[in-house]
Design a protein around this motif. Structure first.
Motif, PDB file in Angstrom:
ATOM      1  N   THR B 194       0.811  -1.218   0.000  1.00  0.00           N
ATOM      2  CA  THR B 194       0.000   0.000   0.000  1.00  0.00           C
ATOM      3  C   THR B 194       0.844   1.268   0.000  1.00  0.00           C
ATOM      4  OG1 THR B 194      -0.160  -0.219   2.372  1.00  0.00           O
ATOM      5  CG2 THR B 194      -2.043  -0.974   1.091  1.00  0.00           C
ATOM      6  N   THR B 291      -7.745  -5.833   5.616  1.00  0.00           N
ATOM      7  CA  THR B 291      -8.340  -4.515   5.790  1.00  0.00           C
ATOM      8  C   THR B 291      -7.533  -3.411   5.107  1.00  0.00           C
ATOM      9  OG1 THR B 291      -7.263  -4.411   7.945  1.00  0.00           O
ATOM     10  CG2 THR B 291      -9.570  -5.053   7.916  1.00  0.00           C
ATOM     11  N   ASN B 292      -6.681  -3.789   4.169  1.00  0.00           N
ATOM     12  CA  ASN B 292      -6.151  -2.806   3.214  1.00  0.00           C
ATOM     13  C   ASN B 292      -6.019  -3.512   1.876  1.00  0.00           C
ATOM     14  OD1 ASN B 292      -3.344  -3.633   2.625  1.00  0.00           O
ATOM     15  ND2 ASN B 292      -2.988  -3.219   4.778  1.00  0.00           N
ATOM     16  N   ASN B 313       5.793  -5.947  10.882  1.00  0.00           N
ATOM     17  CA  ASN B 313       4.678  -5.023  10.658  1.00  0.00           C
ATOM     18  C   ASN B 313       3.564  -5.690   9.869  1.00  0.00           C
ATOM     19  OD1 ASN B 313       5.073  -2.592  11.955  1.00  0.00           O
ATOM     20  ND2 ASN B 313       6.472  -1.824  10.366  1.00  0.00           N
ATOM     21  N   LYS B 316       1.765  -8.223  12.083  1.00  0.00           N
ATOM     22  CA  LYS B 316       0.851  -7.583  13.032  1.00  0.00           C
ATOM     23  C   LYS B 316      -0.417  -7.101  12.312  1.00  0.00           C
ATOM     24  CE  LYS B 316       2.668  -4.184  15.547  1.00  0.00           C
ATOM     25  NZ  LYS B 316       3.215  -3.315  16.525  1.00  0.00           N
ATOM     26  N   SER B 317      -0.205  -6.488  11.161  1.00  0.00           N
ATOM     27  CA  SER B 317      -1.330  -6.018  10.351  1.00  0.00           C
ATOM     28  C   SER B 317      -2.262  -7.161   9.980  1.00  0.00           C
ATOM     29  CB  SER B 317      -0.808  -5.428   9.041  1.00  0.00           C
ATOM     30  OG  SER B 317      -0.829  -4.060   9.074  1.00  0.00           O
ATOM     31  N   ARG B 320      -4.296  -8.548  12.963  1.00  0.00           N
ATOM     32  CA  ARG B 320      -5.384  -7.641  13.306  1.00  0.00           C
ATOM     33  C   ARG B 320      -6.492  -7.707  12.249  1.00  0.00           C
ATOM     34  NH1 ARG B 320      -6.118  -2.905  16.491  1.00  0.00           N
ATOM     35  NH2 ARG B 320      -7.842  -1.800  15.517  1.00  0.00           N
ATOM     36  N   PHE B 431     -10.892  -0.843   4.121  1.00  0.00           N
ATOM     37  CA  PHE B 431     -10.488  -0.412   5.454  1.00  0.00           C
ATOM     38  C   PHE B 431     -11.552  -0.794   6.475  1.00  0.00           C
ATOM     39  CE2 PHE B 431      -8.351   3.459   3.298  1.00  0.00           C
ATOM     40  CZ  PHE B 431      -7.243   2.691   2.975  1.00  0.00           C
ATOM     41  N   GLU B 432     -11.108  -0.922   7.729  1.00  0.00           N
ATOM     42  CA  GLU B 432     -12.060  -1.166   8.822  1.00  0.00           C
ATOM     43  C   GLU B 432     -13.162  -0.120   8.775  1.00  0.00           C
ATOM     44  OE1 GLU B 432     -10.458  -1.343  12.775  1.00  0.00           O
ATOM     45  OE2 GLU B 432      -8.797  -2.637  12.176  1.00  0.00           O
TER      46      GLU B 432
END
Ligand code: SF4
Lengths: 203, 475
Positions: B194, B291-292, B313, B316-317, B320, B431-432
């Motif tokens: 992204t 979510t991206n 990173n 973790k992304s 989530r 996205f969320e």
């Protein structure tokens, strides 16, 4: 725009990469036609459980981060929509400076237009700040734009760089439009020499 | 002379002022305005007593927060209604042409620009909206700006810009069966991430890109921002000129314009700051699981396991994202059941998108589990689709057929997901909460969305006969 010289304050953490502007300020608040009053809605879906009660799981909500003026976060902060409501809400909430390893382009630009300072530091430096913030309640920091230096509790000290033009504009609180209009003659010259199809044919 | 990229040519032609150590002042040929990102800009002009410099190069419409139901009824949400009214007032006071809710040309700003011939090769075009990159499909330099910059352009018709880097993305070869333009761009974002395009203008080139129709090119350029890029562009060619001929605002001396536009290609040997090569043969239909938009995978694969991500990173992304999306690692993507289907947005709401989806749903029924809607990108698209009877096909299958606007792409209007609902969507952001708080979005192409509506779960469209002429379907 208000001049920006330095900011001193508590640092709040937001430990997530790729925080998009939909999270910073959700769309239901973009219907307002004002520039102010967006702070209440900052990180709305994360900060609040039902729109009123603070979500205790959201780290920034902890008492120790109350009144924070600086936000430290992870890579690619501010990606997604171009909404300037994002910096407006951060500023209105009380942040004057955001520290991250990287920012999305449009958001980065929008910050400068509003006197909000985005500072890029390395991943390691950002990690060190996160550790400081978590170790010491009320961890404070001074971000000095004049000296391009960050000094934090525990003797931490980092230099950073801001584009010289943007730095000058922030330090002086200059308004871009005013600066551009000083070159009105050049704009007029450009318009008189530029050929069709510049003008739409039927209006 | 040093060989130039397409971007270099347009950039240089628009330089008003260049000063070392400062951003350049570039001239803006077209400024598109919508209701959400403009009110504060007009307010700023009023406070400073400044006029709009070129109302003749500024065009407005309302698309983001308007309802997609009956236009005869007033907008119920008073705050949304006030924002729409504010745009009307501003356009009247500053003499800016407005395609309002009564106009046959109203629609999503990135759909109507090209449709009206406002978007032309070689122009600079901006809008207070990140998906302005769409217009690059015509070989224009088009990018999204914030509200302060909207005010700057209104006041000066110029913009202060640092010169972006250039990134060449070359896609070569014949598109495999079932691969839509959306799948090309989703694959690219999956690959570069992204923020892979940050600070750059992307030029898409290669056989696969040249083979795309204009509408497909718009889909590709549209999502450049999802890869972090400022803009995306494609060199204009005969398809571009054919598309533009006869459009409402196209140049009067069209042939002369075409002669100039033909020079708008990157010269052989022009240098880019980066380059990526993709083989079309490697492409397949895509679906986002996270979510991206970079959290994307081929439809015939499984929900990934975050533990397998090397980058902490990214891990973790992903963790989530899977929690938010309520997905378990290892689940086949085609086993994911859906509640809602949305066909629309500036990415995929044009005529060809609707045709391809309509062809697929023809004679079939939307699953009883699914609530599905089609929101045409503009009144023109809606009108043409109705002329072809597409609305009957959709309605007979059980789809809602709506008025044009952004709708559930961002859910600023009443079209939103309920918490926990899972939506298969042809829009551009997963996205969320994008489509409604707690809502879960899977981005796909229009045919993939249509198939998901029928089956009530994600589907690999290659199992259908798509009658797609642009694809190399094995016979
Ligand atoms: S359709 Fe969606 S992405 Fe496109 S302009 Fe509207 S809200 Fe933005």
């Amino acid at each position: 725009m208000e001049p920006f010289e330095k900011v001193h304050g508590v640092v709040a953490p937001l430990d997530l990469p790729n925080v998009d502007t939909d999270q910073i300020i959700p769309k239901q608040f973009l219907k307002r036609i004002e520039r102010t009053g967006f702070g209440r809605f900052l990180f709305y879906d994360w900060r609040f459980l039902d729109g009123k009660t603070l979500n205790p799981e959201f780290e920034m909500n902890q008492e120790r981060y109350r009144g924070a003026g600086i936000l430290v976060t992870r890579a690619n902060f501010g990606c997604g929509s171009s909404r300037e409501h994002a910096p407006w809400s951060l500023l209105d909430y009380g942040f004057r400076c955001i520290i991250a390893p990287s920012f999305a382009d449009i958001f980065f630009n929008n910050c400068f237009k509003n006197g909000l300072l985005p500072v890029r530091l390395s991943e390691e430096q950002v990690e060190a700040i996160f550790q400081g913030v978590r170790k010491t309640a009320g961890f404070q920091m001074t971000v000095d734009l004049q000296k391009q230096q960050i000094k934090a509790d525990g003797g931490m000290s980092y230099g950073f760089r801001v584009d010289p033009f943007r730095r000058r504009c922030l330090l002086n609180g200059w308004d871009d439009i005013g600066l551009t209009l000083r070159h009105e003659d050049l704009i007029s010259q450009f318009e008189s020499r530029s050929a069709p199809p510049l003008s739409p044919t039927s209006a | 002379m040093k060989p130039q990229t397409l971007f270099d040519k347009i950039w240089t032609a628009h330089l008003v002022r260049e000063e070392p150590g400062q951003p350049s002042l570039i001239y803006i040929d077209r400024h598109l305005v919508h209701e959400v990102t403009s009110p504060q800009a007009f307010e700023g002009l009023r406070l400073a007593g400044r006029p709009v410099r070129r109302p003749d190069l500024t065009f407005a419409t309302m698309d983001h927060n308007i309802p997609t139901t009956d236009r005869q009824l007033p907008i119920r949400d008073p705050i949304a209604a006030r924002q729409v009214r504010t745009l009307e007032d501003n356009c009247r006071d500053f003499e800016i042409p407005l395609f309002d809710l009564n106009s046959p040309y109203q629609g999503i700003v990135h759909v109507i620009g090209p449709e009206l011939g406002l978007t032309l090769p070689g122009l600079t075009l901006v809008c207070g909206d990140s998906h302005t990159s769409t217009h690059g499909a015509f070989g224009a330099l088009a990018f999204g700006i914030g509200t302060s910059e909207v005010e700057h352009v209104l006041a000066t018709q110029c913009l202060l810009q640092d010169k972006p880097r250039t990134l060449l993305i070359q896609v070569e070869g014949l598109r495999p069966y079932g691969v839509a333009a959306k799948d090309i761009i989703l694959s690219i974002i999956g690959r570069i991430g992204t923020s892979g395009g940050a600070g750059s203008v992307i030029e898409y080139a290669g056989q696969t890109i040249r083979d795309l129709t204009m509408e497909e090119r718009m889909t590709v350029c549209n999502m450049s921002i999802e890869g972090g890029a400022r803009a995306g562009m494609i060199a204009p060619d005969d398809k571009t000129f054919t598309y533009l001929r006869g459009r409402r605002y196209a140049p009067a001396d069209f042939e002369e314009a075409v002669a100039g536009w033909k020079k708008l290609t990157s010269d052989p040997g022009a240098e880019f700051d980066g380059a990526i090569h993709i083989e079309a043969a490697d492409l397949s239909p895509q679906v986002t699981w996270g979510t991206n938009p970079g959290q994307v995978a081929p439809i015939d694969s499984r929900v990934p396991d975050p533990a397998e991500f090397d980058d902490p990173n990214a891990r973790k992304s992903a963790e989530r994202a899977l929690e938010y999306m309520a997905l378990k690692p290892g689940t086949p993507l085609v086993d994911i059941a859906v509640d809602r289907v949305f066909i629309g947005s500036c990415t995929n709401s044009r005529l060809e998108d609707l045709r391809s989806a309509a062809r697929l749903v023809k004679g079939k029924r939307v699953s009883s589990q699914v609530q599905a809607m089609v929101v045409p990108g503009s009144q023109q698209v809606k009108w043409q689709a109705e002329k072809e009877g597409l609305h009957h096909l959709f309605r007979e299958s059980g789809f809602d057929w709506r008025e044009s606007g952004c709708s559930m792409c961002l859910g600023m209007n009443p079209d939103i997901l309920s918490p926990g609902q899972r939506c298969v969507s042809t829009s551009n952001r997963n996205f969320e909460g994008r489509q409604g708080k707690g809502g879960r979005t899977h981005l796909v192409s229009p045919v993939m969305a249509a198939a998901a509506a029928i089956e009530g779960r994600l589907v690999d469209v290659r199992q259908y006969d798509l009658e797609a002429t642009a694809s190399s379907k094995p016979s």
